[in-house]
Scaffold this motif. Structure first.
Motif, PDB file in Angstrom:
ATOM      1  N   GLN A  40      19.069 -11.522  -8.457  1.00  0.00           N
ATOM      2  CA  GLN A  40      18.599 -10.263  -9.030  1.00  0.00           C
ATOM      3  C   GLN A  40      17.386  -9.782  -8.220  1.00  0.00           C
ATOM      4  OE1 GLN A  40      20.257  -8.812 -11.465  1.00  0.00           O
ATOM      5  NE2 GLN A  40      21.633 -10.503 -11.941  1.00  0.00           N
ATOM      6  N   SER A  41      16.950  -8.574  -8.461  1.00  0.00           N
ATOM      7  CA  SER A  41      15.893  -7.984  -7.634  1.00  0.00           C
ATOM      8  C   SER A  41      14.482  -8.278  -8.135  1.00  0.00           C
ATOM      9  CB  SER A  41      16.090  -6.464  -7.562  1.00  0.00           C
ATOM     10  OG  SER A  41      16.035  -5.898  -8.872  1.00  0.00           O
ATOM     11  N   GLY A  42      14.354  -9.000  -9.262  1.00  0.00           N
ATOM     12  CA  GLY A  42      13.046  -9.191  -9.881  1.00  0.00           C
ATOM     13  C   GLY A  42      12.010  -9.849  -8.997  1.00  0.00           C
ATOM     14  N   CYS A  43      12.417 -10.877  -8.224  1.00  0.00           N
ATOM     15  CA  CYS A  43      11.436 -11.564  -7.382  1.00  0.00           C
ATOM     16  C   CYS A  43      10.893 -10.633  -6.296  1.00  0.00           C
ATOM     17  CB  CYS A  43      12.021 -12.832  -6.774  1.00  0.00           C
ATOM     18  SG  CYS A  43      13.520 -12.602  -5.796  1.00  0.00           S
ATOM     19  N   GLY A  44      11.718  -9.689  -5.835  1.00  0.00           N
ATOM     20  CA  GLY A  44      11.242  -8.728  -4.834  1.00  0.00           C
ATOM     21  C   GLY A  44      10.191  -7.803  -5.411  1.00  0.00           C
ATOM     22  N   TYR A  45      10.430  -7.333  -6.629  1.00  0.00           N
ATOM     23  CA  TYR A  45       9.450  -6.470  -7.292  1.00  0.00           C
ATOM     24  C   TYR A  45       8.151  -7.220  -7.541  1.00  0.00           C
ATOM     25  CZ  TYR A  45       7.139  -3.724 -10.894  1.00  0.00           C
ATOM     26  OH  TYR A  45       6.204  -3.017 -11.612  1.00  0.00           O
ATOM     27  N   LEU A  46       8.274  -8.450  -8.039  1.00  0.00           N
ATOM     28  CA  LEU A  46       7.092  -9.240  -8.390  1.00  0.00           C
ATOM     29  C   LEU A  46       6.232  -9.520  -7.166  1.00  0.00           C
ATOM     30  CD1 LEU A  46       5.481 -10.861 -10.449  1.00  0.00           C
ATOM     31  CD2 LEU A  46       7.087 -12.752 -10.126  1.00  0.00           C
ATOM     32  N   LEU A  47       6.856  -9.878  -6.042  1.00  0.00           N
ATOM     33  CA  LEU A  47       6.086 -10.210  -4.841  1.00  0.00           C
ATOM     34  C   LEU A  47       5.506  -8.972  -4.167  1.00  0.00           C
ATOM     35  CD1 LEU A  47       8.386 -13.018  -3.465  1.00  0.00           C
ATOM     36  CD2 LEU A  47       6.034 -13.281  -4.276  1.00  0.00           C
ATOM     37  N   ALA A  48       6.135  -7.820  -4.356  1.00  0.00           N
ATOM     38  CA  ALA A  48       5.555  -6.584  -3.832  1.00  0.00           C
ATOM     39  C   ALA A  48       4.243  -6.268  -4.531  1.00  0.00           C
ATOM     40  CB  ALA A  48       6.542  -5.428  -4.007  1.00  0.00           C
ATOM     41  N   GLU A  49       4.144  -6.679  -5.812  1.00  0.00           N
ATOM     42  CA  GLU A  49       2.921  -6.456  -6.577  1.00  0.00           C
ATOM     43  C   GLU A  49       1.910  -7.588  -6.392  1.00  0.00           C
ATOM     44  OE1 GLU A  49       2.459  -3.568  -8.229  1.00  0.00           O
ATOM     45  OE2 GLU A  49       4.410  -3.041  -7.346  1.00  0.00           O
ATOM     46  N   CYS A  50       2.378  -8.782  -6.011  1.00  0.00           N
ATOM     47  CA  CYS A  50       1.513  -9.969  -5.841  1.00  0.00           C
ATOM     48  C   CYS A  50       1.725 -10.520  -4.440  1.00  0.00           C
ATOM     49  CB  CYS A  50       1.834 -11.019  -6.895  1.00  0.00           C
ATOM     50  SG  CYS A  50       1.763 -10.415  -8.580  1.00  0.00           S
ATOM     51  N   GLU A  51       1.340  -9.748  -3.443  1.00  0.00           N
ATOM     52  CA  GLU A  51       1.675 -10.075  -2.054  1.00  0.00           C
ATOM     53  C   GLU A  51       0.969 -11.321  -1.531  1.00  0.00           C
ATOM     54  OE1 GLU A  51      -0.098  -7.101   0.728  1.00  0.00           O
ATOM     55  OE2 GLU A  51      -0.626  -6.078  -1.142  1.00  0.00           O
TER      56      GLU A  51
ATOM     57  N   ILE B   5       5.352 -18.234   3.150  1.00  0.00           N
ATOM     58  CA  ILE B   5       4.224 -17.303   3.067  1.00  0.00           C
ATOM     59  C   ILE B   5       4.530 -16.095   3.952  1.00  0.00           C
ATOM     60  CG2 ILE B   5       1.750 -16.994   3.479  1.00  0.00           C
ATOM     61  CD1 ILE B   5       1.432 -20.025   3.026  1.00  0.00           C
ATOM     62  N   GLN B   6       4.515 -14.928   3.360  1.00  0.00           N
ATOM     63  CA  GLN B   6       4.864 -13.695   4.050  1.00  0.00           C
ATOM     64  C   GLN B   6       3.959 -12.567   3.567  1.00  0.00           C
ATOM     65  OE1 GLN B   6       6.776 -12.332   6.289  1.00  0.00           O
ATOM     66  NE2 GLN B   6       8.740 -13.402   6.525  1.00  0.00           N
ATOM     67  N   ASN B   7       3.949 -11.485   4.344  1.00  0.00           N
ATOM     68  CA  ASN B   7       3.363 -10.237   3.858  1.00  0.00           C
ATOM     69  C   ASN B   7       4.476  -9.525   3.082  1.00  0.00           C
ATOM     70  OD1 ASN B   7       2.412  -7.606   3.473  1.00  0.00           O
ATOM     71  ND2 ASN B   7       1.207  -7.648   5.354  1.00  0.00           N
ATOM     72  N   TRP B   8       4.571  -9.859   1.789  1.00  0.00           N
ATOM     73  CA  TRP B   8       5.712  -9.427   1.001  1.00  0.00           C
ATOM     74  C   TRP B   8       5.783  -7.903   0.858  1.00  0.00           C
ATOM     75  CZ3 TRP B   8       8.741 -13.325   0.957  1.00  0.00           C
ATOM     76  CH2 TRP B   8       8.233 -14.625   0.839  1.00  0.00           C
ATOM     77  N   LYS B   9       4.628  -7.285   0.726  1.00  0.00           N
ATOM     78  CA  LYS B   9       4.619  -5.828   0.554  1.00  0.00           C
ATOM     79  C   LYS B   9       5.159  -5.137   1.802  1.00  0.00           C
ATOM     80  CE  LYS B   9       1.771  -2.301  -1.597  1.00  0.00           C
ATOM     81  NZ  LYS B   9       0.462  -2.031  -2.247  1.00  0.00           N
ATOM     82  N   LYS B  10       4.743  -5.631   2.959  1.00  0.00           N
ATOM     83  CA  LYS B  10       5.206  -5.058   4.222  1.00  0.00           C
ATOM     84  C   LYS B  10       6.689  -5.341   4.427  1.00  0.00           C
ATOM     85  CE  LYS B  10       4.210  -5.027   9.189  1.00  0.00           C
ATOM     86  NZ  LYS B  10       3.352  -5.583  10.266  1.00  0.00           N
ATOM     87  N   LEU B  11       7.135  -6.510   4.032  1.00  0.00           N
ATOM     88  CA  LEU B  11       8.541  -6.878   4.205  1.00  0.00           C
ATOM     89  C   LEU B  11       9.461  -5.994   3.371  1.00  0.00           C
ATOM     90  CD1 LEU B  11      10.430  -8.948   5.580  1.00  0.00           C
ATOM     91  CD2 LEU B  11      10.171 -10.380   3.544  1.00  0.00           C
ATOM     92  N   GLY B  12       9.008  -5.591   2.189  1.00  0.00           N
ATOM     93  CA  GLY B  12       9.823  -4.740   1.327  1.00  0.00           C
ATOM     94  C   GLY B  12      10.635  -5.550   0.338  1.00  0.00           C
ATOM     95  N   ARG B  13      10.971  -4.936  -0.781  1.00  0.00           N
ATOM     96  CA  ARG B  13      11.623  -5.658  -1.877  1.00  0.00           C
ATOM     97  C   ARG B  13      12.991  -6.195  -1.506  1.00  0.00           C
ATOM     98  NH1 ARG B  13      10.148  -1.385  -6.773  1.00  0.00           N
ATOM     99  NH2 ARG B  13       7.861  -1.542  -6.555  1.00  0.00           N
TER     100      ARG B  13
END
Length: 250
Positions: A140-151, A181-189
């Protein structure tokens, strides 16, 4: 949603029940490879993602972190199950209502607040229980949303495999992998979800092969973390041994 409301006294009681009765009654062994408390993640919020193949996954993960981690852990749980077993909130479970977009966003926002304060959060990104052999894994897409907010969060992939080996009860093995460990916000959801899906699937495939290649025994790479529960075959073998000793006197 139902928020977690931890109780130290209840946690101690439940951990004792879980350790000495519940898990030993249903499983022969529980082993662990790796660690939950990586040096690379010191002072970082940690998101643990795990495959979901049985109802027992949350209880097995809870026992493992209670036994092998010093950190403060919380586990996301389906709201229907939480309503059925409300005491789980006392050991760190919080709910998600997957039938409601508003409910999903509330739970992800709550998980984000936990990460921001330095707690550890566990998600089952598949969203439902799937057989452990199904490939590809579906996230599901939830982990992408969560990491975009908690990069700033690190992600630890955890795989679990339950196998019927030489005993009547299943042997369960857990593998806590290396942190991602990544720049999650830059990587995108979307790319975040796909990277984590591939990482967990690759680890699960290697984990599966380790179990298969050990010829019906638990790999030495996995350390026992639960005293073995006695199966019917263990009791029967002990009985035969005692009978043999008794016969030797006559």
């Amino acid at each position: 949603m139902i928020e977690a409301h931890k109780s130290k006294s209840f946690e101690q009681i439940f951990h004792t029940y879980n350790k000495y009765y519940l898990l030993r009654r249903h499983f022969h062994s529980l082993t662990l490879r790796g660690t939950f408390d990586h040096e690379d993640t010191t002072n970082k919020p940690i998101l643990y993602i795990m495959n979901h193949s049985s109802w027992w996954d949350g209880l097995l993960a809870y026992y493992a972190i209670r036994t092998c981690s010093r950190n403060d852990h919380y586990i996301m749980m389906d709201e229907k199950q939480m309503n059925r077993y409300p005491f789980f909130r006392k050991i760190g479970a919080f709910s998600i209502d997957k039938t409601s977009l508003r409910g999903i966003m509330q739970s992800l926002h709550y998980a984000g607040k936990l990460l921001d304060r330095g707690a550890c959060v566990w998600l089952f990104p598949q969203g439902e229980i799937y057989h452990s052999e199904i490939r590809p894994l579906h996230f599901q897409s939830g982990c992408g949303y969560l990491l975009a907010e908690c990069e700033a969060a690190a992600v630890v992939p955890v795989t679990m495999i339950s196998a019927m080996l030489q005993h009547q009860k299943p042997d369960v093995s857990l593998w806590a992998g290396e942190p991602i460990i990544q720049n999650w916000k830059k990587l995108g959801r979307k790319k975040t979800v796909e990277e984590l899906r591939i990482s967990l699937e690759n680890q699960l495939n290697i984990h599966r092969q380790l179990v298969i290649s050990e010829q019906n025994t638990i790999s030495e790479q996995f350390i026992p973390i639960l005293e073995e529960g006695r199966s019917t075959n263990d009791i029967f073998d002990d009985f035969r041994k005692k009978v043999g000793i008794w016969k030797s006197f006559f």
